[in-house]
Design a protein around this motif. Structure first.
Motif, PDB file in Angstrom:
ATOM      1  N   ALA A 179      40.449  63.630   8.037  1.00 40.66           N
ATOM      2  CA  ALA A 179      39.041  63.386   6.621  1.00 40.66           C
ATOM      3  C   ALA A 179      38.017  62.802   8.367  1.00 40.66           C
ATOM      4  O   ALA A 179      37.146  63.952   7.576  1.00 40.66           O
ATOM      5  N   ASP A 180      38.438  61.560   8.574  1.00 37.50           N
ATOM      6  CA  ASP A 180      37.010  61.436   9.178  1.00 37.50           C
ATOM      7  C   ASP A 180      37.696  59.974   9.907  1.00 37.50           C
ATOM      8  O   ASP A 180      39.015  59.864   9.953  1.00 37.50           O
ATOM      9  N   SER A 181      36.826  59.524  10.792  1.00 34.73           N
ATOM     10  CA  SER A 181      37.232  58.631  11.706  1.00 34.73           C
ATOM     11  C   SER A 181      37.204  57.096  10.812  1.00 34.73           C
ATOM     12  O   SER A 181      37.291  55.596  11.201  1.00 34.73           O
ATOM     13  N   PHE A 182      36.714  57.013   9.508  1.00 33.58           N
ATOM     14  CA  PHE A 182      36.813  55.794   9.140  1.00 33.58           C
ATOM     15  C   PHE A 182      37.967  54.765   8.398  1.00 33.58           C
ATOM     16  O   PHE A 182      39.050  55.600   8.426  1.00 33.58           O
ATOM     17  N   SER A 183      37.784  53.536   8.111  1.00 40.11           N
ATOM     18  CA  SER A 183      39.223  53.154   7.873  1.00 40.11           C
ATOM     19  C   SER A 183      39.286  53.158   5.609  1.00 40.11           C
ATOM     20  O   SER A 183      38.556  52.979   5.485  1.00 40.11           O
ATOM     21  N   HIS A 184      40.619  53.494   5.741  1.00 38.49           N
ATOM     22  CA  HIS A 184      40.310  53.812   4.329  1.00 38.49           C
ATOM     23  C   HIS A 184      41.662  53.399   3.092  1.00 38.49           C
ATOM     24  O   HIS A 184      42.171  52.920   2.207  1.00 38.49           O
ATOM     25  N   VAL A 185      42.869  52.384   4.044  1.00 36.82           N
ATOM     26  CA  VAL A 185      43.244  51.908   3.843  1.00 36.82           C
ATOM     27  C   VAL A 185      43.520  50.250   4.622  1.00 36.82           C
ATOM     28  O   VAL A 185      43.654  50.093   5.896  1.00 36.82           O
ATOM     29  N   ASN A 186      44.073  49.679   3.824  1.00 33.67           N
ATOM     30  CA  ASN A 186      44.251  48.531   4.496  1.00 33.67           C
ATOM     31  C   ASN A 186      45.223  47.615   4.958  1.00 33.67           C
ATOM     32  O   ASN A 186      46.669  48.704   5.110  1.00 33.67           O
ATOM     33  N   ARG A 187      44.698  47.326   6.254  1.00 33.91           N
ATOM     34  CA  ARG A 187      46.099  47.166   6.995  1.00 33.91           C
ATOM     35  C   ARG A 187      46.641  46.028   6.355  1.00 33.91           C
ATOM     36  O   ARG A 187      46.954  44.952   5.945  1.00 33.91           O
ATOM     37  N   PHE A 188      48.929  46.259   7.367  1.00 33.76           N
ATOM     38  CA  PHE A 188      49.401  45.045   6.490  1.00 33.76           C
ATOM     39  C   PHE A 188      50.394  44.822   8.071  1.00 33.76           C
ATOM     40  O   PHE A 188      50.427  44.887   8.955  1.00 33.76           O
ATOM     41  N   THR A 189      50.476  43.288   7.575  1.00 29.59           N
ATOM     42  CA  THR A 189      51.415  43.190   9.116  1.00 29.59           C
ATOM     43  C   THR A 189      52.495  43.087   9.286  1.00 29.59           C
ATOM     44  O   THR A 189      53.229  42.967   8.077  1.00 29.59           O
ATOM     45  N   ASP A 190      53.170  43.559   9.946  1.00 32.32           N
ATOM     46  CA  ASP A 190      54.805  43.493  10.784  1.00 32.32           C
ATOM     47  C   ASP A 190      55.434  42.331   9.983  1.00 32.32           C
ATOM     48  O   ASP A 190      54.977  41.010  10.544  1.00 32.32           O
ATOM     49  N   MET A 191      56.850  42.325   9.792  1.00 34.43           N
ATOM     50  CA  MET A 191      57.408  41.322   8.975  1.00 34.43           C
ATOM     51  C   MET A 191      57.803  40.506  10.002  1.00 34.43           C
ATOM     52  O   MET A 191      57.481  38.872   9.808  1.00 34.43           O
ATOM     53  N   HIS A 192      58.544  41.349  10.717  1.00 33.19           N
ATOM     54  CA  HIS A 192      58.810  40.195  12.501  1.00 33.19           C
ATOM     55  C   HIS A 192      57.218  39.070  13.125  1.00 33.19           C
ATOM     56  O   HIS A 192      57.557  37.525  12.937  1.00 33.19           O
ATOM     57  N   ASP A 193      55.778  39.797  13.205  1.00 33.60           N
ATOM     58  CA  ASP A 193      54.528  38.871  13.142  1.00 33.60           C
ATOM     59  C   ASP A 193      54.738  37.873  11.978  1.00 33.60           C
ATOM     60  O   ASP A 193      54.280  36.304  13.175  1.00 33.60           O
ATOM     61  N   ILE A 194      54.742  38.120  10.919  1.00 33.25           N
ATOM     62  CA  ILE A 194      54.666  37.102   9.675  1.00 33.25           C
ATOM     63  C   ILE A 194      55.862  35.270  10.365  1.00 33.25           C
ATOM     64  O   ILE A 194      55.386  34.529  10.163  1.00 33.25           O
ATOM     65  N   GLY A 195      57.074  36.063  10.693  1.00 36.93           N
ATOM     66  CA  GLY A 195      58.077  34.714  11.205  1.00 36.93           C
ATOM     67  C   GLY A 195      57.956  34.156  11.731  1.00 36.93           C
ATOM     68  O   GLY A 195      58.046  33.235  11.892  1.00 36.93           O
ATOM     69  N   ASP A 196      57.269  35.131  12.971  1.00 33.05           N
ATOM     70  CA  ASP A 196      56.515  34.264  13.973  1.00 33.05           C
ATOM     71  C   ASP A 196      55.764  33.033  13.628  1.00 33.05           C
ATOM     72  O   ASP A 196      55.479  31.899  14.200  1.00 33.05           O
ATOM     73  N   MET A 197      55.196  33.374  13.065  1.00 32.85           N
ATOM     74  CA  MET A 197      53.657  32.637  12.618  1.00 32.85           C
ATOM     75  C   MET A 197      54.396  31.797  11.886  1.00 32.85           C
ATOM     76  O   MET A 197      53.748  30.321  11.977  1.00 32.85           O
ATOM     77  N   LEU A 198      55.072  31.855  10.778  1.00 25.59           N
ATOM     78  CA  LEU A 198      55.864  31.136   9.815  1.00 25.59           C
ATOM     79  C   LEU A 198      55.760  29.313  10.887  1.00 25.59           C
ATOM     80  O   LEU A 198      55.413  28.817  10.325  1.00 25.59           O
ATOM     81  N   VAL A 199      56.791  29.966  12.361  1.00 27.27           N
ATOM     82  CA  VAL A 199      57.468  29.340  13.056  1.00 27.27           C
ATOM     83  C   VAL A 199      56.749  28.234  13.668  1.00 27.27           C
ATOM     84  O   VAL A 199      56.757  26.741  14.043  1.00 27.27           O
ATOM     85  N   ASN A 200      55.351  29.359  14.212  1.00 34.49           N
ATOM     86  CA  ASN A 200      54.013  28.804  14.401  1.00 34.49           C
ATOM     87  C   ASN A 200      53.409  27.580  14.137  1.00 34.49           C
ATOM     88  O   ASN A 200      52.839  26.720  14.511  1.00 34.49           O
ATOM     89  N   CYS A 201      53.579  27.777  13.139  1.00 35.26           N
ATOM     90  CA  CYS A 201      52.454  26.640  12.370  1.00 35.26           C
ATOM     91  C   CYS A 201      53.554  25.771  12.100  1.00 35.26           C
ATOM     92  O   CYS A 201      52.999  24.859  10.980  1.00 35.26           O
ATOM     93  N   GLY A 202      54.827  25.817  12.150  1.00 38.87           N
ATOM     94  CA  GLY A 202      55.544  24.268  11.630  1.00 38.87           C
ATOM     95  C   GLY A 202      56.590  24.119  10.569  1.00 38.87           C
ATOM     96  O   GLY A 202      57.695  23.719  11.089  1.00 38.87           O
TER      97      GLY A 202
END
Length: 298
Positions: A179-202
């Protein structure tokens, strides 16, 4: 982070403020996921004294936590004040009539916190468990969010959450793509990236899993109505500021219609569940005489 994917927090707050009154009528998925999170607590033998319900909304999860942890202090927190007003009414109605007149009501939260979970207005090591059902997908900086959670949790405290993964609303994203080049749906983070962030935060012992839940609708307008009713509008900076034109909107409908199955239109949600622990303190407590021998005390 790409500018188009940055969430406008003022618009986010306003969206949930406007959705509060009718939220419960459309939040079927949110309640179902909350119930599935609650069932996971059966396998976690931990009884916190103080629980933060981060992103508490109209209080469905808060009420369930009150039932499960009757001796704990439950602290609901949400970015939208109107959500708290709806929650207070619902929680009060849950209390037996004669208890509502008592000066201290055991099952009534003492305070409702209106704040953003990316910046928790709480002191360090003050919370036993942070519970967050479908809220962290509204954060711009997930690492900052987890760092804040780590800061306010007690040693040995539990972070438990659900969120959406990248395949969420893939049909809607696909329909809008041409339809166009705009963002229409919010972005979501991959499960594996979330797990890595948890570990990096301690955090230690992170457990992540996911499942797909597909809702079906009569037409595209019903999909959009449900998203609007729960406050899940597109609030990215790169969204289209005006209305989508009739021709473009018809193109979106036509592309979505091509996905119809058994007479219904699918709306897929990739639901991600996670929990992790703040490690116990590793500091060794020495006896006073031992500390004096080591020269740590006069």
């Amino acid at each position: 982070m790409h500018y188009d994917h940055v969430l406008d927090k003022r618009m986010l707050r306003r969206s949930f403020e406007q959705a509060a009154a009718d939220y419960d009528q459309s939040a079927v998925l949110q309640r179902e996921i909350c119930d599935r999170m609650l069932s996971r607590l059966e396998y976690i033998k931990y009884v916190p004294a103080r629980i933060l319900d981060a992103g508490s909304g109209t209080g469905y999860g808060t009420r369930k936590l009150i039932e499960r942890y009757s001796a704990a202090e439950i602290m609901p927190m949400d970015i939208a004040l109107t959500m708290h007003r709806c929650a207070r009414t619902a929680i009060s109605e849950q209390i037996p009539g004669w208890q509502r007149w008592l000066p201290f009501r055991r099952h009534q939260p003492r305070s409702y916190i209106c704040a953003d979970i990316e910046q928790l207005p709480l002191r360090e090591a003050s919370i036993g468990m942070i519970w967050s059902n479908l809220a962290i997908q509204w954060c711009n900086d997930l690492r900052q969010t987890f760092a804040e959670a780590y800061r306010v949790l007690e040693n040995g405290g539990l972070l438990m959450f659900s969120t959406f993964g990248p395949d969420t609303l893939k049909e809607l994203r696909q329909a809008f793509k041409s339809a166009d080049s705009f963002s229409h749906v919010n972005r979501f983070t991959d499960m594996h990236d979330i797990g890595d962030m948890l570990v990096n935060c301690g955090f230690s012992l992170p457990v992540m899993d996911m499942e797909y839940i597909t809702l079906t609708y009569e037409d595209v307008r019903d999909v959009m109505h449900d998203l609007k009713a729960i406050g899940a509008r597109n609030v990215t900076q790169g969204r289209r500021r005006g209305l989508t034109g009739k021709a473009a909107w018809q193109q979106v409908i036509n592309r979505y219609e091509a996905l119809r199955q058994d007479g219904r239109l699918p709306a897929t949600y990739e639901v991600v569940y996670g929990h992790a622990w703040k490690p116990e303190s590793r500091q060794i407590q020495l006896k006073p005489e031992t500390r004096r021998k080591l020269g740590l005390e006069p």
